[in-house]
Scaffold this motif. Structure first.
Motif, short mmCIF file in Angstrom:
data_model
loop_
_atom_site.label_atom_id
_atom_site.label_comp_id
_atom_site.label_asym_id
_atom_site.label_seq_id
_atom_site.Cartn_x
_atom_site.Cartn_y
_atom_site.Cartn_z
N SER A 148 0.83 -1.30 -0.03
CA SER A 148 0.18 -0.01 -0.06
C SER A 148 1.02 1.23 -0.06
N GLU A 183 -14.90 -10.40 6.48
CA GLU A 183 -13.39 -10.55 5.97
C GLU A 183 -13.62 -12.09 5.64
N THR A 208 -7.49 -11.92 4.64
CA THR A 208 -7.12 -11.58 3.22
C THR A 208 -7.32 -10.13 3.10
N GLY A 209 -8.22 -9.52 3.78
CA GLY A 209 -8.51 -8.05 3.67
C GLY A 209 -9.65 -7.84 2.59
N ASP A 210 -10.38 -8.89 2.27
CA ASP A 210 -11.14 -8.72 1.09
C ASP A 210 -12.68 -9.15 1.85
N ARG A 262 -12.86 -4.95 -1.74
CA ARG A 262 -11.77 -4.84 -0.86
C ARG A 262 -12.30 -3.83 0.31
N LYS A 263 -11.65 -4.30 1.48
CA LYS A 263 -12.16 -3.41 2.66
C LYS A 263 -11.89 -1.98 2.37
N ASP A 264 -10.73 -1.56 1.69
CA ASP A 264 -10.45 -0.25 1.22
C ASP A 264 -11.03 0.30 0.12
N GLU A 265 -11.93 -0.49 -0.62
CA GLU A 265 -12.50 -0.14 -1.98
C GLU A 265 -13.91 0.12 -1.64
N SER A 311 -7.48 1.70 -7.88
CA SER A 311 -6.79 2.87 -6.87
C SER A 311 -6.30 3.95 -7.32
#
Length: 523
Positions: free
Chosen positions: A174, A360, A396-398, A413-416, A507
Protein backbone atom coordinates in the motif's frame (compact mmCIF):
# COMPACT_ATOMS: atom_id res chain seq x y z
CA UNK A 1 13.64 -35.40 -0.10
CA UNK A 2 10.27 -33.94 -1.10
CA UNK A 3 10.99 -30.78 -3.04
CA UNK A 4 9.12 -29.35 -6.00
CA UNK A 5 11.91 -29.69 -8.56
CA UNK A 6 11.63 -33.48 -8.43
CA UNK A 7 8.60 -33.13 -10.72
CA UNK A 8 10.87 -31.97 -13.54
CA UNK A 9 13.22 -34.93 -13.09
CA UNK A 10 10.22 -37.29 -12.98
CA UNK A 11 8.73 -35.80 -16.16
CA UNK A 12 12.11 -36.04 -17.93
CA UNK A 13 12.36 -39.70 -16.95
CA UNK A 14 8.77 -40.55 -17.95
CA UNK A 15 8.50 -38.36 -21.08
CA UNK A 16 12.07 -37.52 -22.17
CA UNK A 17 11.22 -36.52 -25.73
CA UNK A 18 7.93 -34.80 -24.96
CA UNK A 19 7.74 -31.05 -25.54
CA UNK A 20 7.75 -29.22 -22.22
CA UNK A 21 7.59 -25.61 -23.43
CA UNK A 22 6.85 -23.93 -26.74
CA UNK A 23 7.79 -20.25 -26.87
CA UNK A 24 7.41 -18.63 -30.29
CA UNK A 25 9.54 -20.64 -32.71
CA UNK A 26 11.49 -22.34 -29.92
CA UNK A 27 10.68 -25.64 -28.22
CA UNK A 28 12.36 -27.61 -25.46
CA UNK A 29 11.71 -31.21 -24.42
CA UNK A 30 11.48 -32.40 -20.84
CA UNK A 31 14.88 -34.10 -21.00
CA UNK A 32 16.44 -30.94 -22.45
CA UNK A 33 14.80 -28.73 -19.84
CA UNK A 34 15.94 -30.99 -17.02
CA UNK A 35 19.49 -31.05 -18.37
CA UNK A 36 19.56 -27.26 -18.79
CA UNK A 37 18.28 -26.82 -15.23
CA UNK A 38 21.01 -29.17 -13.98
CA UNK A 39 23.64 -27.09 -15.79
CA UNK A 40 22.20 -23.86 -14.42
CA UNK A 41 22.23 -25.31 -10.90
CA UNK A 42 25.82 -26.44 -11.32
CA UNK A 43 26.86 -23.03 -12.58
CA UNK A 44 25.14 -21.34 -9.64
CA UNK A 45 27.10 -23.53 -7.25
CA UNK A 46 30.48 -23.32 -9.01
CA UNK A 47 30.62 -19.90 -10.70
CA UNK A 48 28.26 -17.88 -8.49
CA UNK A 49 29.06 -19.73 -5.25
CA UNK A 50 25.37 -19.85 -4.41
CA UNK A 51 24.69 -21.80 -1.25
CA UNK A 52 21.52 -23.38 0.10
CA UNK A 53 18.79 -20.80 0.70
CA UNK A 54 20.33 -17.90 -1.23
CA UNK A 55 18.18 -15.97 -3.69
CA UNK A 56 18.35 -15.87 -7.48
CA UNK A 57 16.24 -13.16 -9.16
CA UNK A 58 15.07 -13.75 -12.75
CA UNK A 59 14.27 -10.50 -14.60
CA UNK A 60 13.11 -11.43 -18.11
CA UNK A 61 10.23 -11.62 -20.56
CA UNK A 62 8.32 -14.89 -20.85
CA UNK A 63 10.89 -17.24 -22.36
CA UNK A 64 12.36 -20.70 -21.90
CA UNK A 65 15.33 -19.40 -19.91
CA UNK A 66 12.96 -18.31 -17.14
CA UNK A 67 11.93 -21.95 -16.63
CA UNK A 68 15.59 -22.99 -16.65
CA UNK A 69 16.36 -20.34 -14.03
CA UNK A 70 13.42 -21.35 -11.82
CA UNK A 71 14.14 -25.08 -11.77
CA UNK A 72 17.90 -24.61 -11.82
CA UNK A 73 17.72 -22.44 -8.72
CA UNK A 74 15.58 -25.04 -6.95
CA UNK A 75 17.99 -27.81 -7.91
CA UNK A 76 20.84 -25.77 -6.39
CA UNK A 77 18.92 -25.40 -3.15
CA UNK A 78 18.26 -21.71 -3.75
CA UNK A 79 15.16 -19.52 -3.69
CA UNK A 80 13.92 -18.10 -6.99
CA UNK A 81 12.11 -14.83 -7.59
CA UNK A 82 10.72 -13.82 -11.01
CA UNK A 83 10.33 -10.08 -11.58
CA UNK A 84 8.19 -8.40 -14.24
CA UNK A 85 10.38 -7.13 -17.11
CA UNK A 86 8.64 -3.73 -17.06
CA UNK A 87 9.91 -3.05 -13.53
CA UNK A 88 12.02 0.11 -13.28
CA UNK A 89 15.53 0.20 -11.86
CA UNK A 90 14.64 1.73 -8.49
CA UNK A 91 12.01 -0.91 -7.74
CA UNK A 92 14.25 -3.72 -8.95
CA UNK A 93 17.03 -2.37 -6.75
CA UNK A 94 14.68 -2.44 -3.77
CA UNK A 95 13.77 -6.08 -4.45
CA UNK A 96 17.40 -7.14 -4.89
CA UNK A 97 18.43 -5.40 -1.68
CA UNK A 98 15.34 -6.48 0.27
CA UNK A 99 15.85 -10.20 -0.38
CA UNK A 100 19.68 -9.93 -0.44
CA UNK A 101 19.81 -11.56 -3.88
CA UNK A 102 23.08 -13.24 -4.83
CA UNK A 103 22.41 -13.70 -8.56
CA UNK A 104 20.42 -11.67 -11.11
CA UNK A 105 19.51 -13.27 -14.45
CA UNK A 106 18.28 -10.99 -17.22
CA UNK A 107 18.26 -10.48 -21.00
CA UNK A 108 20.21 -8.15 -23.28
CA UNK A 109 17.35 -5.68 -23.77
CA UNK A 110 17.08 -5.21 -19.99
CA UNK A 111 20.76 -5.22 -19.09
CA UNK A 112 20.98 -1.44 -18.52
CA UNK A 113 18.11 -1.50 -16.00
CA UNK A 114 19.44 -4.71 -14.43
CA UNK A 115 22.95 -3.37 -13.89
CA UNK A 116 21.72 -0.03 -12.60
CA UNK A 117 19.69 -1.92 -10.01
CA UNK A 118 22.43 -4.45 -9.22
CA UNK A 119 24.92 -1.67 -8.51
CA UNK A 120 22.61 -0.53 -5.70
CA UNK A 121 22.42 -4.02 -4.16
CA UNK A 122 25.78 -5.07 -2.64
CA UNK A 123 24.59 -8.66 -2.18
CA UNK A 124 24.50 -9.32 -5.95
CA UNK A 125 27.64 -11.24 -6.90
CA UNK A 126 26.74 -12.22 -10.46
CA UNK A 127 24.64 -10.74 -13.27
CA UNK A 128 23.92 -13.30 -16.00
CA UNK A 129 22.61 -12.08 -19.37
CA UNK A 130 20.79 -14.04 -22.07
CA UNK A 131 22.12 -12.32 -25.18
CA UNK A 132 22.79 -12.59 -28.88
CA UNK A 133 26.10 -14.37 -29.54
CA UNK A 134 27.38 -11.25 -31.31
CA UNK A 135 26.45 -8.90 -28.47
CA UNK A 136 29.16 -7.22 -26.43
CA UNK A 137 28.26 -7.34 -22.77
CA UNK A 138 29.44 -4.95 -20.05
CA UNK A 139 32.43 -6.13 -18.07
CA UNK A 140 30.32 -6.63 -14.95
CA UNK A 141 27.96 -9.14 -16.62
CA UNK A 142 28.46 -12.70 -17.87
CA UNK A 143 26.90 -14.33 -20.92
CA UNK A 144 24.26 -16.98 -20.13
CA UNK A 145 25.86 -19.66 -22.34
CA UNK A 146 29.29 -18.99 -20.87
CA UNK A 147 27.74 -19.23 -17.42
CA UNK A 148 26.22 -22.65 -18.21
CA UNK A 149 29.55 -23.79 -19.63
CA UNK A 150 31.08 -23.35 -16.18
CA UNK A 151 28.84 -26.08 -14.76
CA UNK A 152 30.24 -29.48 -13.78
CA UNK A 153 29.41 -32.44 -16.02
CA UNK A 154 27.18 -34.10 -13.45
CA UNK A 155 24.00 -33.03 -11.67
CA UNK A 156 24.25 -31.71 -8.13
CA UNK A 157 23.35 -33.98 -5.25
CA UNK A 158 19.83 -33.29 -3.93
CA UNK A 159 19.66 -30.77 -1.08
CA UNK A 160 17.06 -29.67 1.42
CA UNK A 161 13.56 -30.74 2.39
CA UNK A 162 10.00 -29.67 1.63
CA UNK A 163 9.72 -27.02 4.37
CA UNK A 164 12.62 -25.05 2.90
CA UNK A 165 11.84 -21.74 1.21
CA UNK A 166 11.41 -22.18 -2.56
CA UNK A 167 10.24 -18.86 -3.97
CA UNK A 168 9.52 -15.22 -3.32
CA UNK A 169 6.72 -13.48 -5.21
CA UNK A 170 6.77 -9.72 -4.84
CA UNK A 171 3.39 -8.04 -4.64
CA UNK A 172 2.52 -4.37 -4.40
CA UNK A 173 2.37 -2.79 -0.99
CA UNK A 174 0.00 0.00 0.00
CA UNK A 175 2.99 2.30 0.46
CA UNK A 176 4.41 1.43 -2.96
CA UNK A 177 7.11 -0.77 -1.43
CA UNK A 178 6.69 -4.32 -2.75
CA UNK A 179 6.39 -7.20 -0.30
CA UNK A 180 8.03 -10.58 -0.84
CA UNK A 181 5.54 -13.41 -0.29
CA UNK A 182 7.46 -16.43 1.07
CA UNK A 183 6.44 -19.87 -0.21
CA UNK A 184 8.05 -23.18 0.70
CA UNK A 185 8.26 -26.27 -1.50
CA UNK A 186 5.42 -27.71 0.58
CA UNK A 187 3.30 -24.58 -0.02
CA UNK A 188 3.77 -24.86 -3.80
CA UNK A 189 3.08 -28.58 -3.81
CA UNK A 190 -0.09 -28.16 -1.76
CA UNK A 191 -1.45 -25.41 -4.01
CA UNK A 192 -0.50 -27.13 -7.27
CA UNK A 193 -1.97 -30.47 -6.16
CA UNK A 194 -5.24 -28.86 -5.09
CA UNK A 195 -5.64 -26.86 -8.30
CA UNK A 196 -4.71 -29.66 -10.69
CA UNK A 197 -7.17 -31.90 -8.82
CA UNK A 198 -10.25 -29.75 -9.38
CA UNK A 199 -9.17 -28.81 -12.92
CA UNK A 200 -8.86 -32.54 -13.65
CA UNK A 201 -5.48 -31.77 -15.24
CA UNK A 202 -3.81 -34.47 -17.36
CA UNK A 203 -0.40 -35.21 -18.79
CA UNK A 204 -1.75 -34.76 -22.32
CA UNK A 205 -2.90 -31.19 -21.61
CA UNK A 206 -1.55 -28.31 -23.66
CA UNK A 207 -1.89 -25.00 -21.82
CA UNK A 208 -1.62 -21.64 -23.59
CA UNK A 209 -0.48 -18.88 -21.24
CA UNK A 210 0.05 -15.23 -22.09
CA UNK A 211 0.34 -14.31 -18.41
CA UNK A 212 3.67 -12.97 -17.12
CA UNK A 213 5.71 -15.58 -15.29
CA UNK A 214 6.27 -12.89 -12.65
CA UNK A 215 2.54 -13.08 -11.89
CA UNK A 216 1.82 -16.08 -9.65
CA UNK A 217 -1.12 -17.08 -11.88
CA UNK A 218 1.27 -17.24 -14.84
CA UNK A 219 4.06 -18.87 -12.84
CA UNK A 220 1.79 -21.68 -11.67
CA UNK A 221 0.92 -22.52 -15.29
CA UNK A 222 4.59 -23.53 -15.65
CA UNK A 223 4.76 -25.27 -12.27
CA UNK A 224 1.55 -27.23 -12.80
CA UNK A 225 2.42 -28.26 -16.36
CA UNK A 226 5.74 -29.67 -15.13
CA UNK A 227 4.00 -31.42 -12.24
CA UNK A 228 1.63 -33.14 -14.70
CA UNK A 229 4.14 -33.63 -17.51
CA UNK A 230 1.95 -31.43 -19.74
CA UNK A 231 2.99 -28.93 -22.43
CA UNK A 232 3.07 -25.17 -21.89
CA UNK A 233 2.67 -22.82 -24.86
CA UNK A 234 4.19 -19.59 -23.60
CA UNK A 235 3.47 -16.19 -25.17
CA UNK A 236 4.66 -12.78 -24.03
CA UNK A 237 1.31 -10.96 -23.94
CA UNK A 238 -2.26 -10.74 -25.20
CA UNK A 239 -1.73 -7.32 -26.80
CA UNK A 240 -2.63 -8.74 -30.22
CA UNK A 241 -5.39 -11.33 -29.71
CA UNK A 242 -5.67 -12.08 -33.43
CA UNK A 243 -2.09 -13.40 -33.35
CA UNK A 244 -2.48 -15.42 -30.14
CA UNK A 245 -5.94 -16.95 -30.46
CA UNK A 246 -5.15 -19.01 -33.62
CA UNK A 247 -2.57 -20.87 -31.48
CA UNK A 248 -5.49 -22.47 -29.65
CA UNK A 249 -6.17 -24.47 -32.81
CA UNK A 250 -2.68 -24.87 -34.26
CA UNK A 251 -1.24 -26.12 -30.95
CA UNK A 252 -4.40 -28.09 -30.03
CA UNK A 253 -4.65 -26.24 -26.73
CA UNK A 254 -6.78 -27.82 -24.01
CA UNK A 255 -6.38 -25.23 -21.23
CA UNK A 256 -6.52 -21.44 -21.48
CA UNK A 257 -6.03 -19.29 -18.34
CA UNK A 258 -7.63 -15.84 -18.52
CA UNK A 259 -7.90 -12.61 -16.58
CA UNK A 260 -10.98 -10.37 -16.89
CA UNK A 261 -9.39 -7.93 -19.33
CA UNK A 262 -8.58 -10.81 -21.69
CA UNK A 263 -12.13 -12.12 -21.42
CA UNK A 264 -13.45 -8.64 -22.23
CA UNK A 265 -11.37 -8.53 -25.43
CA UNK A 266 -12.41 -12.04 -26.48
CA UNK A 267 -16.16 -11.53 -26.06
CA UNK A 268 -15.97 -8.27 -28.04
CA UNK A 269 -14.29 -9.91 -31.05
CA UNK A 270 -16.61 -9.97 -34.05
CA UNK A 271 -14.51 -12.37 -36.09
CA UNK A 272 -13.71 -15.06 -33.51
CA UNK A 273 -13.20 -18.28 -35.47
CA UNK A 274 -15.10 -21.18 -33.82
CA UNK A 275 -12.27 -23.50 -34.89
CA UNK A 276 -9.99 -21.77 -32.43
CA UNK A 277 -12.10 -23.08 -29.54
CA UNK A 278 -12.42 -26.65 -30.82
CA UNK A 279 -9.81 -28.35 -28.59
CA UNK A 280 -10.18 -26.18 -25.47
CA UNK A 281 -11.70 -28.19 -22.62
CA UNK A 282 -11.19 -25.74 -19.74
CA UNK A 283 -10.89 -22.00 -19.17
CA UNK A 284 -9.79 -20.51 -15.86
CA UNK A 285 -10.13 -16.99 -14.51
CA UNK A 286 -8.69 -15.16 -11.54
CA UNK A 287 -7.17 -11.73 -10.62
CA UNK A 288 -10.73 -10.39 -10.35
CA UNK A 289 -14.18 -11.93 -10.67
CA UNK A 290 -15.59 -12.21 -14.19
CA UNK A 291 -18.77 -10.23 -14.76
CA UNK A 292 -21.65 -12.73 -15.15
CA UNK A 293 -22.40 -11.33 -18.62
CA UNK A 294 -18.88 -12.22 -19.75
CA UNK A 295 -19.24 -15.73 -18.36
CA UNK A 296 -22.34 -16.26 -20.49
CA UNK A 297 -20.57 -14.94 -23.58
CA UNK A 298 -17.52 -17.13 -22.97
CA UNK A 299 -19.77 -20.16 -22.71
CA UNK A 300 -21.10 -19.30 -26.17
CA UNK A 301 -17.62 -18.73 -27.63
CA UNK A 302 -16.12 -21.87 -26.04
CA UNK A 303 -19.10 -24.26 -26.05
CA UNK A 304 -17.04 -27.37 -25.24
CA UNK A 305 -15.01 -25.84 -22.41
CA UNK A 306 -15.59 -26.01 -18.69
CA UNK A 307 -15.22 -22.51 -17.22
CA UNK A 308 -13.64 -22.21 -13.77
CA UNK A 309 -14.36 -18.96 -11.98
CA UNK A 310 -11.83 -18.63 -9.18
CA UNK A 311 -10.57 -16.24 -6.55
CA UNK A 312 -7.05 -16.06 -5.25
CA UNK A 313 -4.33 -13.87 -3.84
CA UNK A 314 -0.56 -14.18 -3.93
CA UNK A 315 -0.45 -14.90 -0.19
CA UNK A 316 -2.17 -18.27 -0.68
CA UNK A 317 -2.06 -18.71 -4.46
CA UNK A 318 -5.69 -19.86 -4.83
CA UNK A 319 -8.50 -19.55 -2.28
CA UNK A 320 -11.72 -20.64 -3.99
CA UNK A 321 -13.09 -22.29 -7.11
CA UNK A 322 -16.60 -22.56 -8.53
CA UNK A 323 -17.50 -26.00 -9.93
CA UNK A 324 -18.46 -25.28 -13.58
CA UNK A 325 -21.90 -26.86 -13.20
CA UNK A 326 -22.70 -24.11 -10.68
CA UNK A 327 -22.20 -21.30 -13.19
CA UNK A 328 -25.81 -21.47 -14.35
CA UNK A 329 -27.07 -21.46 -10.76
CA UNK A 330 -24.85 -18.80 -9.17
CA UNK A 331 -22.75 -17.07 -11.88
CA UNK A 332 -21.67 -14.28 -9.53
CA UNK A 333 -20.13 -16.67 -6.97
CA UNK A 334 -16.41 -17.45 -6.79
CA UNK A 335 -17.23 -20.81 -5.26
CA UNK A 336 -15.94 -22.83 -2.35
CA UNK A 337 -12.55 -23.42 -0.75
CA UNK A 338 -10.12 -25.32 -2.95
CA UNK A 339 -9.57 -29.00 -2.02
CA UNK A 340 -7.64 -29.56 1.20
CA UNK A 341 -8.24 -26.06 2.58
CA UNK A 342 -10.87 -24.06 4.45
CA UNK A 343 -12.33 -20.59 3.84
CA UNK A 344 -15.02 -18.72 5.77
CA UNK A 345 -16.42 -15.23 6.34
CA UNK A 346 -15.68 -13.59 9.70
CA UNK A 347 -16.37 -10.40 11.65
CA UNK A 348 -13.70 -8.00 12.93
CA UNK A 349 -12.97 -10.33 15.84
CA UNK A 350 -12.42 -13.32 13.57
CA UNK A 351 -15.68 -15.07 14.44
CA UNK A 352 -17.66 -16.72 11.64
CA UNK A 353 -20.75 -14.78 10.57
CA UNK A 354 -24.11 -16.22 9.40
CA UNK A 355 -24.98 -16.64 5.71
CA UNK A 356 -25.75 -13.37 3.96
CA UNK A 357 -23.67 -11.25 6.35
CA UNK A 358 -20.69 -9.41 4.84
CA UNK A 359 -17.34 -9.94 6.53
CA UNK A 360 -13.67 -10.60 5.84
CA UNK A 361 -12.61 -13.81 4.10
CA UNK A 362 -10.36 -16.07 6.19
CA UNK A 363 -8.26 -18.86 4.70
CA UNK A 364 -6.38 -21.76 6.26
CA UNK A 365 -4.40 -24.60 4.73
CA UNK A 366 -1.04 -25.76 3.49
CA UNK A 367 -1.09 -23.17 0.70
CA UNK A 368 -0.93 -20.17 3.06
CA UNK A 369 2.36 -18.27 2.83
CA UNK A 370 5.00 -18.21 5.55
CA UNK A 371 4.89 -14.41 5.67
CA UNK A 372 6.43 -11.39 3.96
CA UNK A 373 10.20 -11.42 3.61
CA UNK A 374 11.84 -9.12 6.18
CA UNK A 375 8.53 -7.43 7.00
CA UNK A 376 7.23 -8.62 10.36
CA UNK A 377 4.79 -5.73 10.73
CA UNK A 378 2.97 -6.47 7.45
CA UNK A 379 3.07 -10.20 8.20
CA UNK A 380 1.46 -9.71 11.61
CA UNK A 381 -1.44 -7.81 10.02
CA UNK A 382 -2.48 -10.68 7.75
CA UNK A 383 -1.26 -13.87 9.46
CA UNK A 384 -2.80 -14.46 12.88
CA UNK A 385 -3.13 -17.36 15.27
CA UNK A 386 -5.51 -20.07 14.14
CA UNK A 387 -7.11 -23.14 15.67
CA UNK A 388 -3.78 -24.67 16.68
CA UNK A 389 -0.79 -23.02 18.37
CA UNK A 390 1.43 -23.70 15.35
CA UNK A 391 -1.03 -22.46 12.75
CA UNK A 392 -1.46 -19.04 11.15
CA UNK A 393 -4.72 -18.08 9.41
CA UNK A 394 -4.68 -15.69 6.45
CA UNK A 395 -6.82 -12.57 6.86
CA UNK A 396 -7.32 -11.63 3.21
CA UNK A 397 -8.55 -8.06 3.64
CA UNK A 398 -11.34 -8.85 1.16
CA UNK A 399 -15.03 -8.56 1.97
CA UNK A 400 -17.21 -11.57 1.17
CA UNK A 401 -20.59 -13.04 1.96
CA UNK A 402 -21.63 -16.69 1.98
CA UNK A 403 -24.99 -18.13 0.91
CA UNK A 404 -26.99 -20.81 2.71
CA UNK A 405 -25.23 -23.57 0.76
CA UNK A 406 -21.72 -22.38 1.59
CA UNK A 407 -20.85 -20.65 -1.70
CA UNK A 408 -18.79 -17.48 -1.43
CA UNK A 409 -19.36 -14.11 -3.12
CA UNK A 410 -16.75 -11.38 -3.47
CA UNK A 411 -18.05 -7.99 -2.29
CA UNK A 412 -14.92 -5.85 -2.50
CA UNK A 413 -11.71 -4.84 -0.84
CA UNK A 414 -12.12 -3.39 2.62
CA UNK A 415 -10.49 -0.20 1.40
CA UNK A 416 -12.51 -0.04 -1.86
CA UNK A 417 -16.06 0.08 -0.48
CA UNK A 418 -17.66 3.42 -1.34
CA UNK A 419 -20.20 5.24 0.82
CA UNK A 420 -22.85 7.33 -0.92
CA UNK A 421 -26.05 8.73 0.59
CA UNK A 422 -25.19 6.90 3.80
CA UNK A 423 -25.19 3.53 2.01
CA UNK A 424 -22.23 1.24 1.36
CA UNK A 425 -21.66 0.56 -2.33
CA UNK A 426 -19.55 -2.27 -3.73
CA UNK A 427 -17.82 -1.07 -6.92
CA UNK A 428 -17.79 -4.67 -8.15
CA UNK A 429 -21.58 -4.95 -8.07
CA UNK A 430 -22.03 -1.77 -10.14
CA UNK A 431 -19.23 -2.75 -12.54
CA UNK A 432 -20.92 -6.09 -13.22
CA UNK A 433 -24.01 -4.19 -14.35
CA UNK A 434 -21.91 -1.88 -16.51
CA UNK A 435 -20.20 -4.85 -18.19
CA UNK A 436 -23.60 -6.30 -19.02
CA UNK A 437 -24.36 -3.27 -21.21
CA UNK A 438 -23.53 -4.05 -24.86
CA UNK A 439 -20.56 -2.04 -26.07
CA UNK A 440 -18.83 -1.51 -22.72
CA UNK A 441 -15.43 -3.18 -22.77
CA UNK A 442 -13.89 -1.92 -19.52
CA UNK A 443 -15.47 -0.28 -16.48
CA UNK A 444 -14.56 1.05 -13.07
CA UNK A 445 -16.60 2.83 -10.41
CA UNK A 446 -15.09 5.56 -8.23
CA UNK A 447 -16.38 7.90 -5.55
CA UNK A 448 -16.01 11.65 -6.02
CA UNK A 449 -15.98 13.64 -2.74
CA UNK A 450 -19.34 15.34 -2.28
CA UNK A 451 -20.40 17.52 0.64
CA UNK A 452 -23.99 16.31 0.50
CA UNK A 453 -23.63 12.66 -0.53
CA UNK A 454 -20.31 11.79 1.06
CA UNK A 455 -19.21 10.28 -2.25
CA UNK A 456 -20.89 10.84 -5.59
CA UNK A 457 -20.61 7.78 -7.82
CA UNK A 458 -18.81 8.09 -11.13
CA UNK A 459 -18.49 5.39 -13.79
CA UNK A 460 -15.39 5.41 -15.97
CA UNK A 461 -15.85 3.24 -19.06
CA UNK A 462 -14.19 2.18 -22.28
CA UNK A 463 -16.60 1.48 -25.14
CA UNK A 464 -16.38 0.34 -28.73
CA UNK A 465 -19.55 2.28 -29.60
CA UNK A 466 -18.60 5.92 -30.26
CA UNK A 467 -22.23 7.09 -30.16
CA UNK A 468 -22.84 5.79 -26.62
CA UNK A 469 -23.69 8.60 -24.23
CA UNK A 470 -23.80 9.06 -20.48
CA UNK A 471 -27.60 9.12 -20.32
CA UNK A 472 -27.81 5.65 -21.83
CA UNK A 473 -25.27 4.28 -19.35
CA UNK A 474 -27.03 5.84 -16.37
CA UNK A 475 -30.38 4.59 -17.64
CA UNK A 476 -29.00 1.06 -17.96
CA UNK A 477 -27.71 1.20 -14.37
CA UNK A 478 -30.98 2.61 -13.08
CA UNK A 479 -32.83 -0.33 -14.64
CA UNK A 480 -30.68 -2.86 -12.80
CA UNK A 481 -29.55 -1.22 -9.55
CA UNK A 482 -30.96 0.40 -6.46
CA UNK A 483 -31.04 4.17 -6.82
CA UNK A 484 -28.24 4.85 -4.33
CA UNK A 485 -25.94 2.64 -6.46
CA UNK A 486 -26.61 4.41 -9.78
CA UNK A 487 -23.67 6.56 -11.03
CA UNK A 488 -24.47 10.26 -11.29
CA UNK A 489 -21.68 10.83 -13.81
CA UNK A 490 -20.08 8.86 -16.64
CA UNK A 491 -16.64 9.46 -18.11
CA UNK A 492 -15.54 7.84 -21.38
CA UNK A 493 -11.89 6.95 -21.92
CA UNK A 494 -9.85 5.15 -24.55
CA UNK A 495 -8.26 2.88 -21.92
CA UNK A 496 -8.09 2.37 -18.15
CA UNK A 497 -4.83 2.10 -16.18
CA UNK A 498 -3.81 -1.48 -15.47
CA UNK A 499 -1.21 -3.40 -13.54
CA UNK A 500 1.38 -5.52 -15.32
CA UNK A 501 -0.98 -8.48 -14.86
CA UNK A 502 -3.88 -6.76 -16.65
CA UNK A 503 -5.91 -5.87 -13.56
CA UNK A 504 -7.63 -2.46 -13.67
CA UNK A 505 -5.99 -0.14 -11.16
CA UNK A 506 -9.09 1.20 -9.47
CA UNK A 507 -6.88 2.74 -6.76
CA UNK A 508 -5.33 5.06 -9.36
CA UNK A 509 -8.74 6.09 -10.69
CA UNK A 510 -10.04 6.63 -7.16
CA UNK A 511 -7.01 8.77 -6.34
CA UNK A 512 -7.67 10.87 -9.44
CA UNK A 513 -11.28 11.33 -8.37
CA UNK A 514 -10.07 12.56 -4.98
CA UNK A 515 -7.37 14.78 -6.45
CA UNK A 516 -4.49 12.89 -4.90
CA UNK A 517 -1.55 10.83 -6.13
CA UNK A 518 -1.01 7.15 -5.26
CA UNK A 519 2.38 5.54 -4.84
CA UNK A 520 3.66 3.68 -7.87
CA UNK A 521 3.26 -0.09 -7.87
CA UNK A 522 5.46 -2.99 -8.87
CA UNK A 523 3.75 -6.05 -10.37
Amino acid sequence: MSRYEVHLADAARRHPGKTAIICGEREISYSELDRAADRFAGALARDAALVDGERCVVFMDNRIEVAVGVFGTLKAGGVFCVINPTTKADKLAFVLANCAASVLVTQASLVRVALEAAHQAPSVRKVVVVSDPAAVLPADAVDYEDFLASAPDRALAPVGIDIDLAMLVYTSGSTGRPKGVMMTHANIEHAATSITTYLQARSDDVVLSVLPLSFDYGLYQLLMCVKMGATLVLEKSFAFPQKVLPLLASREVTGFPLVPTMAALIVQLRNFNPEWARSVRFLTNTAAALPPSHILQLQHVFPQARIYSMYGMTESKRCTWLPPEQLAIRPDSVGIAIPGTQAWVADDRGNAVPPGVVGELMVRGGHVMQGYWDNEEATARVLRLGRYPWEKVLHTGDLFRMDDEGFLYFVGRKDEILKSRGEKVSPKEVENVLYAMPGIREAALVGVPDGMLGQSLKAIVVTDQPDMDARAVIGHCRAHLEEFMVPREVEFRDALPKTGTGKIRRSVLQAEAEGRVVASEVE
